[in-house]
Design an enzyme around this catalytic site. Structure first.
Site, mmCIF file in Angstrom:
data_model
loop_
_atom_site.group_PDB
_atom_site.id
_atom_site.type_symbol
_atom_site.label_atom_id
_atom_site.label_comp_id
_atom_site.label_asym_id
_atom_site.label_seq_id
_atom_site.Cartn_x
_atom_site.Cartn_y
_atom_site.Cartn_z
ATOM 1 N N ARG A 46 -20.974 5.029 -22.741
ATOM 2 C CA ARG A 46 -21.614 3.820 -23.280
ATOM 3 C C ARG A 46 -23.118 3.778 -23.036
ATOM 4 O O ARG A 46 -23.880 3.324 -23.869
ATOM 5 C CB ARG A 46 -20.977 2.580 -22.653
ATOM 6 C CG ARG A 46 -19.555 2.310 -23.101
ATOM 7 C CD ARG A 46 -19.063 1.014 -22.477
ATOM 8 N NE ARG A 46 -17.694 0.703 -22.860
ATOM 9 C CZ ARG A 46 -17.050 -0.397 -22.485
ATOM 10 N NH1 ARG A 46 -17.658 -1.283 -21.713
ATOM 11 N NH2 ARG A 46 -15.811 -0.605 -22.872
ATOM 12 N N LYS A 145 -4.679 12.914 -17.878
ATOM 13 C CA LYS A 145 -3.652 11.956 -17.480
ATOM 14 C C LYS A 145 -4.307 10.712 -16.858
ATOM 15 O O LYS A 145 -5.486 10.764 -16.492
ATOM 16 C CB LYS A 145 -2.672 12.609 -16.501
ATOM 17 C CG LYS A 145 -3.201 12.753 -15.068
ATOM 18 C CD LYS A 145 -2.117 13.268 -14.180
ATOM 19 C CE LYS A 145 -2.551 13.249 -12.724
ATOM 20 N NZ LYS A 145 -2.505 11.939 -12.076
ATOM 21 N N HIS A 175 -3.940 19.348 -14.254
ATOM 22 C CA HIS A 175 -4.859 20.342 -13.687
ATOM 23 C C HIS A 175 -4.185 21.273 -12.685
ATOM 24 O O HIS A 175 -4.700 22.358 -12.394
ATOM 25 C CB HIS A 175 -6.078 19.659 -13.047
ATOM 26 C CG HIS A 175 -5.804 18.945 -11.766
ATOM 27 N ND1 HIS A 175 -5.431 17.627 -11.712
ATOM 28 C CD2 HIS A 175 -5.837 19.375 -10.480
ATOM 29 C CE1 HIS A 175 -5.266 17.269 -10.448
ATOM 30 N NE2 HIS A 175 -5.499 18.310 -9.687
ATOM 31 N N HIS A 237 2.580 16.419 -11.596
ATOM 32 C CA HIS A 237 2.366 17.649 -10.836
ATOM 33 C C HIS A 237 3.664 18.242 -10.291
ATOM 34 O O HIS A 237 3.955 19.421 -10.467
ATOM 35 C CB HIS A 237 1.416 17.400 -9.659
ATOM 36 C CG HIS A 237 0.081 16.848 -10.050
ATOM 37 N ND1 HIS A 237 -0.562 17.201 -11.214
ATOM 38 C CD2 HIS A 237 -0.743 15.974 -9.421
ATOM 39 C CE1 HIS A 237 -1.723 16.578 -11.280
ATOM 40 N NE2 HIS A 237 -1.852 15.827 -10.212
ATOM 41 N N LYS A 335 0.588 9.482 0.802
ATOM 42 C CA LYS A 335 -0.779 9.292 1.282
ATOM 43 C C LYS A 335 -0.763 9.003 2.779
ATOM 44 O O LYS A 335 0.235 8.538 3.321
ATOM 45 C CB LYS A 335 -1.441 8.133 0.536
ATOM 46 C CG LYS A 335 -1.708 8.433 -0.942
ATOM 47 C CD LYS A 335 -2.471 7.291 -1.602
ATOM 48 C CE LYS A 335 -2.836 7.658 -3.036
ATOM 49 N NZ LYS A 335 -3.786 8.791 -3.091
#
Length: 486
Positions: A46, A145, A175, A237, A335
């Site tokens: 933008r 994604k 990836h 993944h 995590k």
């Protein structure tokens, strides 16, 4: 093989992914002489920053690579000379006129477009490309994604894309498929006679796939809290890794041959419905603890509000076909775990009878460990004779045989995964990109798990940051006599 594109159009060029991965990957390819000589790179976003604004952004992002690789600054000058910037609002198709004016005359030479934007903008962006005359038969489109939040939203996105771009010109990115060790898994299986005869239920006891992170939200609050670990990591993944481990040999290393075999695996996954989900899945959310010796807050504290989003998930999956009958696939991701790693562990079965009883420690079954990150390595553990003389005769111990990239391929620079994907996108090679039926098979399996969680009222179990998830994740494997490879 498609016709190489002579133009790249990168949406979201001022974003974080572009600065950290996309521009550095393209620069490395250019520095190594792997980009077509006449390739031009157009960036858009933008902000009205102009050509010089993009080139300054690129220089700032690439300076560390120049220093690390000891490259001549003329190489950087050559790369930024490829860059041009045209402002456009991805949410407003009418704003694409300037893009069309800048690129349309190059369309016959092939255009590769990379959408590093929110999926909610895909439909408007594609409409803008169509209005600007940039969606013709020589244009291919790469999609970053996430592609939806469930099967229905994924189908909606794919339908919007397919209206303009047919499947053979649509490149969906995961990836992980660009990582060297993931591609090496294919070479290991199908380039060596050693493994394939044992790569089945007769030779393999179980498979473990772990993708662990030490970080928490890291600025991804809005995205992650709406997705959770199951959809963020497992859906793409981890299921892609599982498919590569479990697939049959394709007839050739070509796009449809490879992807046909992956789809067969994904469609063979045993559904984990409401009757199985409590037994075969574990969900967790981290609370305060310590990672790397440093105290960290809990997920709700980082978020600033209570949440039912899972930051950890463990799953016992089965591939219901002849090759894998009775072999569990244990998946684990989360995590704020103790270490950052992505790895596949292939646990082979034990020898049927030990002739060394009493002369060594218990024989350990062979184990193949495919480390994807942070270090790329393939290690095969073997039983070998312990050196030295002993009146008791031969004594054995477990030793690793490593194919460590730093040793076996010391002359080859470790590459960013996107470098491989950029080359294949430019050349029009879709083998390492994900086909629509793969994505939808993955979502179908994931949606059943989420529905089972809802039916059973399964809330995430707390686990202290810096640990390997809830205790139930240990029990998931231990009741089968299996321990996680930590």
């Amino acid at each position: 093989m498609g016709t190489p594109a002579n133009t790249l159009l990168l949406f979201g060029v001022t974003g974080d992914l572009s600065r950290r991965m996309l521009l550095p990957s393209l620069f490395n390819l250019d520095a190594d002489g792997l980009l077509p000589e006449g390739l031009r790179i157009f960036g858009t976003a933008r902000q009205p920053i102009g050509d010089e604004g993009l080139r300054e952004t690129a220089r700032a992002a690439l300076e560390p690579i120049i220093a690390e690789r000891g490259l001549d600054r003329a190489i950087l000058d050559r790369f930024v000379g490829r860059l041009s910037y045209v402002a456009a609002d991805a949410s407003d198709p009418q704003s694409f006129g300037a893009l069309g004016d800048a690129i349309r005359d190059r369309a016959s030479g092939g255009i590769a477009i990379f959408l590093s934007t929110a999926p909610s903008l895909f439909e408007q962006t594609i409409a803008g490309l169509e209005l600007a005359g940039l969606a013709g038969p020589e244009t291919r489109l790469a999609l970053e994604k996430p592609l939806g939040q469930d099967l229905a939203s994924s189908q909606e996105i794919n339908d919007a894309v397919a209206r303009v771009f047919p499947e053979d010109r649509t490149f969906r990115i995961d990836h992980y498929l660009g990582k060297e060790t993931v591609q090496n898994l294919i070479a290991l299986r199908f380039g060596n006679v050693l493994f394939e005869p044992l790569w089945n239920a007769q030779g393999i006891d179980h498979v473990q796939i772990t993708v662990s992170e030490t970080v928490g939200l890291e600025g991804r609050t809005g995205y992650f809290d709406g997705m959770g670990s199951l959809r963020d990591m497992v859906q793409n993944h981890m299921l892609q890794l599982l498919a590569l481990v479990a697939m049959e040999a394709p007839t050739e290393f070509a796009a449809n041959a490879v992807r046909d075999e992956k789809v067969k695996v994904l469609r063979s996954l045993r559904p984990i419905d409401a009757s199985l989900v409590a037994k075969e899945t574990v969900v967790g959310q981290y609370v305060e603890g310590a990672v790397g010796g440093k105290p960290v807050p809990g997920y709700a504290d980082e978020l600033g509000a209570p949440s039912e989003t899972e930051t950890f998930v463990a799953i016992k999956a089965h591939v219901d076909n002849w090759r894998w009958h009775g072999v569990p696939f244990y998946l684990r991701t989360g995590k704020r775990l103790p270490t950052r790693k992505s790895e596949i562990v292939i646990q082979f079965r034990a020898v049927p009878h030990s002739i060394f009883a009493g002369r060594s420690a218990a024989l350990q079954p062979n184990r193949l460990i495919i480390s994807i990150q942070p270090d790329e390595n393939i290690s095969l553990t073997m039983m070998a004779k312990q050196p030295g003389l002993d009146r008791g005769g031969i004594r054995l111990r477990e030793v690793p045989l490593d194919i460590r990239s730093l040793n076996a391929f010391a002359d080859v620079r470790k590459r960013i995964a996107y470098e491989r994907l950029w080359i294949d996108l430019i050349e029009g090679l879709p083998t390492l990109f994900v086909r629509r039926d793969e994505v939808e098979a993955q979502w179908q399996w994931i949606d059943a798990i989420r529905e089972g969680w809802a039916v059973n009222g399964m809330a995430p179990k707390p686990y202290a940051a810096g640990t390997w998830g809830p205790a139930a994740a240990i029990a998931l494997t231990e009741r089968d006599g299996v321990s996680w490879h930590d």
